[in-house]
Design an enzyme around this catalytic site. Structure first.
Site, mmCIF file in Angstrom:
data_model
loop_
_atom_site.group_PDB
_atom_site.id
_atom_site.type_symbol
_atom_site.label_atom_id
_atom_site.label_comp_id
_atom_site.label_asym_id
_atom_site.label_seq_id
_atom_site.Cartn_x
_atom_site.Cartn_y
_atom_site.Cartn_z
ATOM 1 C CD1 TRP A 102 -2.413 -2.064 1.622
ATOM 2 C CD2 TRP A 102 -3.158 -0.808 -0.080
ATOM 3 N NE1 TRP A 102 -3.543 -2.663 1.092
ATOM 4 C CE2 TRP A 102 -4.015 -1.925 0.058
ATOM 5 C CE3 TRP A 102 -3.424 0.120 -1.089
ATOM 6 C CZ2 TRP A 102 -5.122 -2.138 -0.768
ATOM 7 C CZ3 TRP A 102 -4.515 -0.090 -1.925
ATOM 8 C CH2 TRP A 102 -5.351 -1.200 -1.758
ATOM 9 C CG ASP A 169 -3.266 3.874 4.164
ATOM 10 O OD1 ASP A 169 -4.246 3.676 4.900
ATOM 11 O OD2 ASP A 169 -3.119 3.318 3.054
ATOM 12 C CE LYS A 193 -9.007 -2.748 4.536
ATOM 13 N NZ LYS A 193 -8.173 -1.938 3.669
#
Ligand code: PLP
Length: 360
Positions: A102, A169, A193
């Site tokens: 990511w 992030d 999540k």
């Protein structure tokens, strides 16, 4: 109905109590005769939900007064573009730490803004994540990192020491453990999540970083405008905000971050111990950076992968297949995964190993 243990990386499990409350609210919110997805985002009823949601988020994570909580859309991936757009005004450098899938994507997207500022990688060595080795330039507009690499199972439990605003992030480890919000300039992520359902993006922005957007930044994506209008520049994802509100309330009632952290540490330890003690399963992540949220592992005999997944499904254990880029297995054990789910997975893994992959 049998609820399975769903180890999916996201969207992922939600607390059953929240789902029950939400299903009621979806039809008839507080006896208003309307469902929560049906009334106006400008109504007092929604205003109350939004305010309570922000307040609970701030309480849970101990977010100081000089930070704004913003809700928007487009997911963490949209913020890969919107972070540079919102922070590069009159700046010549942004830095990125790369620790996996990511953060690599964030770095690549930021390259689109290379005509405004140099976009530089401070670190790229998946096997050496040591933050002390990051060469942070104190002139940078920001240092971007990903606190939990969902695909690679790598988590950063600390931040580099620097005066440069850190942009993180935190899609997959927000609310998984207490953090010092003051260590960050911006925290962002997708809600699907640990916070709720997809379609909602959260941002925690230090007030002095508002107003640093490039002139080309569309107004709807300017954090400063979002803050000014309390996330109501246009119609927000009202149902997703409602779910987040219920999730925050749920964890606050159970004891907040200390409760969540204790559970998560216990779950992760159980699972890594099982992997480390086995001859069939292994995890290669340096121990101090093993993720407490996404536990990746491989089978010594990968020809057993499909049998492992098929039989897991028969035991009500779902979503264990690793990311397509890395293969192997991944058990995502976010906040809503109960301890019993992890215990059941461990029992299954041991039985699978003992039976050499044959049906049991
Ligand atoms: C899931 C995830 C994303 C992707 O989020 P979207 O909401 O799909 O944009 C980005 N970064 C991390 C760390 C993630 O876990």
């Amino acid at each position: 109905m049998i609820r399975v243990y769903n180890f999916s990386p996201g969207p992922s499990m939600l607390p059953l109590e929240v789902l029950q409350q939400a299903s009621q609210g979806l039809i008839n919110y507080q006896n208003s005769g309307m469902g929560v997805a049906e009334f106006s985002h400008r109504s007092a009823m929604f205003g109350d939900i939004l305010q309570a949601c922000i307040k609970n988020f701030k309480t849970l994570l101990n977010i100081p007064e000089h930070y704004h909580v913003l809700f928007t859309q487009g997911g963490a991936v949209a913020q890969n573009a919107l972070v540079p757009m919102n922070l590069l005004k009159n700046q010549s450098l942004a830095q990125y730490g790369i620790t996996g899938h990511w953060s690599q994507k964030s770095y690549e997207e930021a390259q689109r803004y290379a005509s405004f500022a140099k976009i530089e990688c401070v670190h790229q060595a998946p096997r050496d994540i040591n933050l002390a080795h990051w060469q942070v330039n104190e002139q940078a507009a920001y240092l971007h990192l990903c606190s939990n690499e969902t695909v690679d199972g790598i988590q950063l439990f600390d931040v580099p020491t620097t005066g440069v605003p850190i942009v993180a992030d935190m899609s997959s480890d927000i609310l998984s453990r207490p953090i010092k919000v003051e260590n960050y300039g911006v925290i962002y992520g997708g809600a699907q999540k640990n916070i709720g359902i997809s379609g909602l993006t959260f941002l925690i922005v230090r007030d002095d970083l508002l107003g640093r957007h490039l002139d080309i930044c569309p107004q709807i994506f300017q954090w400063e405008q979002m803050a000014k209008h309390q996330s109501l520049l246009n119609t927000p994802s009202t149902f997703a905000i409602y779910i987040a509100h219920l999730v925050f309330e749920h964890w606050l009632n159970l004891g907040g971050m200390p409760y969540i952290e204790k559970n998560n540490q216990e779950k992760a330890k159980m699972l890594y111990d099982c992997i480390d003690q086995s001859a069939l399963y292994h995890n290669d992540v340096e121990k101090s950076h093993r993720s407490h949220m996404n536990v990746v592992f491989r089978l010594a005999d990968e020809s057993l992968n499909q049998a492992f997944l098929d039989q897991a499904k028969m035991h009500q254990l779902e979503g264990l297949k690793g990311h397509k880029q890395v293969g192997g297995m991944r058990a995502s054990i976010y906040n809503a995964m109960p301890l019993e789910g992890v215990a059941k997975l461990i029992d299954y893994m041991k039985a699978f190993e003992k039976n050499g992959g044959t049906s049991f």
